[in-house]
Design an enzyme around this catalytic site. Structure first.
Site, mmCIF file in Angstrom:
data_model
loop_
_atom_site.group_PDB
_atom_site.id
_atom_site.type_symbol
_atom_site.label_atom_id
_atom_site.label_comp_id
_atom_site.label_asym_id
_atom_site.label_seq_id
_atom_site.Cartn_x
_atom_site.Cartn_y
_atom_site.Cartn_z
ATOM 1 N N GLU A 343 1.846 -7.865 3.508
ATOM 2 C CA GLU A 343 2.620 -6.628 3.669
ATOM 3 C C GLU A 343 3.513 -6.616 4.920
ATOM 4 O OE1 GLU A 343 -0.170 -3.329 1.536
ATOM 5 O OE2 GLU A 343 -0.853 -3.990 3.504
HETATM 6 C C1 ACM Z 1 -4.046 -6.220 1.531
HETATM 7 O O1 ACM Z 1 -4.736 -5.479 0.809
HETATM 8 N N1 ACM Z 1 -3.020 -5.742 2.191
HETATM 9 C C2 ACM Z 1 -4.362 -7.638 1.656
#
Ligand code: ACM
Length: 529
Positions: A343
């Protein structure tokens, strides 16, 4: 005769001619009929053959083990300690035989096992002896968990002069389907104390987990002491989701956790999540902060993601990463170091790739293999790096095409922070609601079409902590689902069946209650009857 050879012949007497080592003739005990094949064992062993009698665990039992040097004696000691806690029975380990010893548990090292997996074991349970065969101390440790699960809550107080806990007799041959069976705890969104983490590790060990991944850093907090960059803990550790005080582990405390897990044959994998999820580090040292799309660092107690980033073109950032990896690898025996990589929405793609490739090399320079969340597939990673699949099957497939191994953590199936249903007291539901049967009813080997079994290192159940901040809340989300994931990691798909599993799951209640585990009492299981 020296102690060791006396011990050897004493032990041999139990397996060849019962009781020739004892002065008194054995009393014939009228054991009731048992059925080992019906025992509530989780994970379910590969092969169980019942012989319908019992081993009477009692005050006249002693444990003997293969030699101390290879860790077998420690496994015997662990079993003795757990029996002491549960039953208040003092079972000696490798002490010279006493007149009083009538039954033995012998933990033996051998190569003669059906499976060549390092954690394979075999249990022969007879009236007067339990023989546990294993190739490694880790295998012996998995075997004693099976034995612990066979100890009944109630003793039989009428069969002998002393209370006896009757363990059903028979033979078990067992080995894991996957070599990596992990759980992850996010200690960054909320901090968990050393004692809380230890409690979770101890519960996982009972179900034969062998990896514990600690998500040590995120936007809301930095949780591990780094001596060369003290502001990480002076500033970055002092916050968490919801505005609580945060916290961090000193390096000594981290070592204590590693040792506690190692005693349970569980490796601890540290994660430093970067280049995104780095607000706490950037707040501590604003020089790391990438300008551009990333938000200016400030204390963050909210649950947003994807707004922070390291500057991928600043030398200081790599000096810092090198120091962090160096200090942590010095106290982390696991062959793996998790670099995060998820992310990073505020990091331009070109910068992200440059960053991941540089950090992978730093991890390798310090003698570790990197693990990264599936987004790292964008970079040109080397074959020893492991990808952790959570949301992009195409990234997992891209990595296996290049020869990389994958850990499976699909959010829709195995994220322990997903709510059970709309009524759940804690948890999120952006990936799915995951009721206890859905958590169990999927097959890691076929979940991503085209992933060859040989490239699946194993599975891992992550527990993100935005909505939980203590053991009771952690346990509400983790249990009972983590017990099912233990079986998905250990037992092959053709031996798993929800209807049969849920009866064995109900059989865990005495253990969970004894350990004060706040498990979620789903209506899918008939807990009472
Ligand atoms: C995640 O759940 N951002 C790895």
């Amino acid at each position: 005769m020296n102690t060791r050879s006396f011990l050897t012949s004493f032990i041999a007497s139990f397996f060849v001619v019962p009781f020739i080592g004892c002065s008194d003739a054995p009393k014939k005990i009228p054991y009731p009929e048992t059925d080992l094949s019906q025992a509530a064992l989780i994970p379910k062993p590969l092969k169980v053959v019942a012989t319908h009698s019992a081993f009477g665990l009692d005050s006249k039992t002693a444990i003997y083990t293969a030699q101390a040097a290879n860790g077998f004696e420690k496994v015997g000691q662990f079993l003795s300690n757990k029996i002491q806690t549960q039953l208040s029975l003092n079972i000696p380990v490798n002490e010279s035989p006493l007149e009083a010893v009538e039954r033995i548990i012998y933990i033996n090292q051998t190569e003669a096992l059906e499976s060549d997996a390092p954690e394979a074991y075999q249990l022969h349970i007879k009236n007067d002896s339990v023989l546990l065969n294993a190739r490694t101390a880790a295998g012996a440790f998995r075997g004693i968990q099976t034995l612990r699960q066979l100890i009944p809550e109630q003793s039989n107080d009428t069969l002998a002069e002393q209370p006896m806990w009757l363990i059903p007799s028979g033979k078990i041959d067992d080995a894991p389907n996957f070599g990596y069976r992990g759980a992850m705890l996010d200690v960054a969104r909320h901090f968990f104390t050393v004692e809380e983490v230890k409690k979770y590790i101890d519960l996982l060990a009972y179900y034969k987990y062998n990896a514990f991944h600690m998500h040590l850093t995120d936007d809301q907090g930095w949780r591990i002491e780094i001596k060369s960059w003290p502001k990480l803990t002076e500033i970055g550790a002092q916050s968490e989701v919801g505005g609580g005080p945060g916290g961090f582990y000193t390096q000594e405390e981290f070592k204590e956790l590693v040792a506690y897990a190692a005693k349970r044959h569980i490796q601890v994998i540290p994660e430093i999540d970067m280049p995104g999820h780095t607000n706490a580090a950037n707040l501590s040292y604003p020089i790391f902060h990438a300008k551009g799309k990333a938000e200016t660092p400030r204390v963050r107690t909210d649950m947003k993601v994807g707004y922070s980033s390291f500057d991928a073109y600043k030398d200081t950032v790599y000096v810092f990463v090198d120091d962090v990896v160096r200090e942590i690898t010095a106290i982390s025996p696991s062959p793996y170091f998790h670099i995060g990589g998820d992310e990073s929405h505020a990091t331009p793609k070109k910068d992200y790739i440059h960053f991941v490739e540089k950090v992978e090399k730093i991890v390798q320079k310090h003698g570790k293999k990197a693990i990264g969340w599936n987004e790292i597939a964008q970079a040109n990673i080397s074959q020893t790096t492991v990808g952790q699949f959570w949301n992009e099957p195409e990234s997992a497939l891209k990595m296996v095409e290049k020869g990389n191994q994958i850990i499976l953590s699909p959010a829709k199936k195995i994220y322990l922070d997903m709510k059970y249903d709309t009524l759940s007291k804690h948890g999120l539901h952006w990936a799915a609601y995951i009721p206890v049967d859905d958590a169990y009813n999927w097959d890691p080997e076929t979940y991503v079409e085209g992933l060859p079994k040989e490239q699946i290192l194993g599975i891992e159940a992550p527990l993100w902590s935005e909505t939980i901040s203590n053991s009771a809340e952690l346990e509400y989300l983790a249990f009972p689902r983590a017990i099912g994931y233990a079986e998905l990691g250990w037992t092959p798909a053709d031996q798993r069946n929800w209807e049969e599993y849920k009866i064995r799951l109900k059989g865990q209640v005495p253990y969970l209650n004894r350990n004060d585990v706040n498990f979620y009492r789903t209506e899918l299981v008939d807990w009472e009857n």
